[in-house]
Design an enzyme around this catalytic site. Sequence first.
Site, PDB file in Angstrom:
ATOM      1  N   GLU A  35      18.469   7.272 -31.323  1.00  0.00           N
ATOM      2  CA  GLU A  35      18.569   5.818 -31.702  1.00  0.00           C
ATOM      3  C   GLU A  35      19.658   6.012 -33.113  1.00  0.00           C
ATOM      4  O   GLU A  35      19.057   6.914 -33.947  1.00  0.00           O
ATOM      5  CB  GLU A  35      17.372   5.038 -32.206  1.00  0.00           C
ATOM      6  CG  GLU A  35      17.877   3.706 -32.764  1.00  0.00           C
ATOM      7  CD  GLU A  35      16.795   3.053 -32.997  1.00  0.00           C
ATOM      8  OE1 GLU A  35      15.698   3.159 -32.991  1.00  0.00           O
ATOM      9  OE2 GLU A  35      16.866   1.670 -33.663  1.00  0.00           O
ATOM     10  N   ARG A 261       5.586  16.282 -29.671  1.00  0.00           N
ATOM     11  CA  ARG A 261       6.583  16.200 -30.630  1.00  0.00           C
ATOM     12  C   ARG A 261       6.469  17.428 -31.794  1.00  0.00           C
ATOM     13  O   ARG A 261       5.344  17.698 -31.688  1.00  0.00           O
ATOM     14  CB  ARG A 261       6.830  14.888 -31.329  1.00  0.00           C
ATOM     15  CG  ARG A 261       5.623  14.426 -31.964  1.00  0.00           C
ATOM     16  CD  ARG A 261       5.690  12.765 -32.520  1.00  0.00           C
ATOM     17  NE  ARG A 261       6.823  12.806 -33.550  1.00  0.00           N
ATOM     18  CZ  ARG A 261       7.896  11.977 -33.117  1.00  0.00           C
ATOM     19  NH1 ARG A 261       7.964  11.126 -31.975  1.00  0.00           N
ATOM     20  NH2 ARG A 261       8.820  11.866 -34.207  1.00  0.00           N
ATOM     21  N   LYS A 271      12.741   9.696 -39.122  1.00  0.00           N
ATOM     22  CA  LYS A 271      14.079   9.073 -39.664  1.00  0.00           C
ATOM     23  C   LYS A 271      13.679   7.916 -40.725  1.00  0.00           C
ATOM     24  O   LYS A 271      14.334   7.986 -41.828  1.00  0.00           O
ATOM     25  CB  LYS A 271      14.987   8.601 -38.660  1.00  0.00           C
ATOM     26  CG  LYS A 271      15.646   9.602 -37.861  1.00  0.00           C
ATOM     27  CD  LYS A 271      16.515   9.022 -36.912  1.00  0.00           C
ATOM     28  CE  LYS A 271      16.118   8.994 -35.614  1.00  0.00           C
ATOM     29  NZ  LYS A 271      16.718   7.951 -34.674  1.00  0.00           N
TER      30      LYS A 271
HETATM   31  P1  ATP Z   1      12.135   9.029 -35.527  1.00  0.00           P
HETATM   32  O1  ATP Z   1      10.573   8.540 -35.707  1.00  0.00           O
HETATM   33  O2  ATP Z   1      12.482  10.312 -36.626  1.00  0.00           O
HETATM   34  O3  ATP Z   1      13.120   7.946 -35.563  1.00  0.00           O
HETATM   35  P2  ATP Z   1      12.308   8.866 -33.008  1.00  0.00           P
HETATM   36  O4  ATP Z   1      11.627   9.393 -31.692  1.00  0.00           O
HETATM   37  O5  ATP Z   1      12.297   7.309 -32.947  1.00  0.00           O
HETATM   38  O6  ATP Z   1      12.179   9.764 -34.136  1.00  0.00           O
HETATM   39  P3  ATP Z   1      15.026   8.890 -31.425  1.00  0.00           P
HETATM   40  O7  ATP Z   1      16.337   8.541 -32.365  1.00  0.00           O
HETATM   41  O8  ATP Z   1      14.466   7.638 -30.508  1.00  0.00           O
HETATM   42  O9  ATP Z   1      13.823   9.097 -32.784  1.00  0.00           O
HETATM   43  O10 ATP Z   1      14.834  10.312 -30.746  1.00  0.00           O
HETATM   44  C1  ATP Z   1      15.481  10.744 -29.759  1.00  0.00           C
HETATM   45  C2  ATP Z   1      14.866  11.773 -28.912  1.00  0.00           C
HETATM   46  O11 ATP Z   1      14.354  12.706 -29.784  1.00  0.00           O
HETATM   47  C3  ATP Z   1      13.624  11.162 -28.449  1.00  0.00           C
HETATM   48  O12 ATP Z   1      13.594  11.590 -27.033  1.00  0.00           O
HETATM   49  C4  ATP Z   1      12.515  11.625 -29.246  1.00  0.00           C
HETATM   50  O13 ATP Z   1      11.440  11.731 -28.219  1.00  0.00           O
HETATM   51  C5  ATP Z   1      13.032  12.863 -29.702  1.00  0.00           C
HETATM   52  N1  ATP Z   1      12.065  13.270 -30.759  1.00  0.00           N
HETATM   53  C6  ATP Z   1      12.231  12.504 -31.886  1.00  0.00           C
HETATM   54  N2  ATP Z   1      11.237  13.140 -32.753  1.00  0.00           N
HETATM   55  C7  ATP Z   1      10.812  14.528 -32.155  1.00  0.00           C
HETATM   56  C8  ATP Z   1      10.130  15.474 -32.680  1.00  0.00           C
HETATM   57  N3  ATP Z   1       9.264  15.374 -33.759  1.00  0.00           N
HETATM   58  N4  ATP Z   1       9.973  16.601 -31.895  1.00  0.00           N
HETATM   59  C9  ATP Z   1      10.380  16.340 -30.476  1.00  0.00           C
HETATM   60  N5  ATP Z   1      11.271  15.505 -30.247  1.00  0.00           N
HETATM   61  C10 ATP Z   1      11.646  14.398 -30.941  1.00  0.00           C
HETATM   62 MG    MG Z   2      13.048   5.585 -32.407  1.00  0.00          MG
END
Ligand code: ATP
Ligand code: MG
Length: 559
Positions: A35, A261, A271
């Site tokens: 995102e 994760r 983020k």
């Molecule tokens: P955040 O909480 O930092 O916003 P998110 O999962 O909401 O993380 P996205 O932009 O939706 O962020 O993530 C893109 C991809 O990265 C998704 O497939 C998510 O599962 C993966 N991802 C995010 N954080 C991690 C992590 N700590 N370890 C492994 N994969 C991750």
């Molecule tokens: Mg997200």
Amino acid sequence: MSDAEKRPSNFIRQIIDADLASGKRTSVVTRFPPEPNGYLHIGHAKSICLNFGLARDYQGSCNLRYDDTNPEKESIEYANSIAEAVEWLGFSWSGEKRYASDYFEQLYQYAEELIQKGLAYVDDSTPEEMRAMRGSLTEAGKESPYRSRSVAENLDMFRRMRAGEFADGSKVLRAKIDMSSPNINLRDPVIYRIRRAHHWRTNDDWCIYPMYDYTHCISDALEGITHSVCTLEFEDHRPLYDWVLDNITIPCHPQQIEFARLQLEGMLTSKRKLNELVQRQVVSGWDDPRMPTIMGLRRRGVTPAALRLFCERIGVTKQDSVVELQQFETCVRDDLDQNAGRAMAVLNPVKVVIENWPAEQVQELTAHAHPQKPEMGERKLFMTRELFIDHNDFRETTDDKDFKRLLLGGEVRLRNSYVLKAEQAIKDATGKLTEIRASVDHNTLGKNPEGRKVKGVIHWVSASHSLPAEVRLYEPLFTTLRPWELDDYTTALNPASLTVVTGARVEPSLANVAPETRFQFEREGYFVADRHDCKPGHLVFNRTIGLKDSFAKLENKAK
Ligand code: ATP
Ligand code: MG
């Protein structure tokens, strides 16, 4: 042997191998779906290495898809930084970048299909009413009074939602699944909401936006994704992912696979929390070298190869765990030890005057850029009457038997140069050391002195043939290894996370160093020329990592 076979297997590779063997799939198509609501962090690096790595190893492809369904939090700056991070890590996506927003019309049409099939309805309940009707883990939910609206009425209402006839938040479209499902995600989840928000790509075309769960599975299917890899928190959403695809007319049904994760000691991987650090100016920006963002790690001097190595070493499992910082640091050091050239930098200089060296004499010396890699070339050093050595490398006397550096009246080897003897310590009125008077043994260049052993080796630069530099020393941002557990992280900020050293001196071979060139400053650690601020005439180096574990230090502080 294919690349896929050479790499250690994991449960995802086993699923793919079985799918290919059984003929369920004939190719592998993955995607990385961030995102654009912030810069990517080290957790995303794991997901990138996994998704792009699978595509590479199985000769498949991997899409970069922005999951841009939340317009208020998203921006083009974030979207650009994401693409930059993926490329910098060494991966390329298949074809053009994709955007969930490109599918808004198709997503809308599929929602009409669900309505036509009696599988979605417009609900006028307030958010509070919906929450009250949702039930709990132990208690079934209650059906909304709007659940029995006719197909015709739902269709009319949904079209009017799109046309902008209703206020933000006044209605939603919900999937009609099962209010008593033990899985709360299946209790008639919201799939569309009304939100008059300007979207960075679709502008004001839409005032209704699809929800993540609904959007994600359809976007995957539209792109022909075979294996949709995501993190464990989506495990309970998988039945909804499958329900949507099973109930619309779409030829592809990707398989969602969840993995744990990455959680790494000392680093925040959210983020939202990282955005807070930026907004509250705890750091200078998303790419501050203390940030666990990919762009922060880059600016810190970590290489893409080190990040890829780390992601490979930690592997992929279904078990949540916290990875030791030491594991990351080992990867960074292993990589830099192999690939960073050596140089000398004196961070805390004190002048040495060699009394038996003529003032006008400049001797050119050569040293290897890397002790084990002659192909990395040589550098020139200049031996002159006046040098700088590090303050910490000199003591008048000591009781410390481990002190192998320069003592008054003692000798030490100047790295790549002569053996030096300290003859006299000159101090100012306050007793502060201002200069060391010394001598060299002229018969010790490239050979041991006669009749005695000199154990210590120190680094040095010529006073006249060296350059001023700013050196930024970084330490962990937090004083705790688990900053994500804090309600208020400001209580655990490390006041020493950044120390700016303005009076450092570096060897002249660094005069025209390119930004992002990495070095081992001998006996100090690994450093990188700052990609934004380092220029000829204004040299700026960031300490990537010390030669030894900063982990131990952090742990001691935490105690
Ligand atoms: P955040 O909480 O930092 O916003 P998110 O999962 O909401 O993380 P996205 O932009 O939706 O962020 O993530 C893109 C991809 O990265 C998704 O497939 C998510 O599962 C993966 N991802 C995010 N954080 C991690 C992590 N700590 N370890 C492994 N994969 C991750
Ligand atoms: Mg997200």
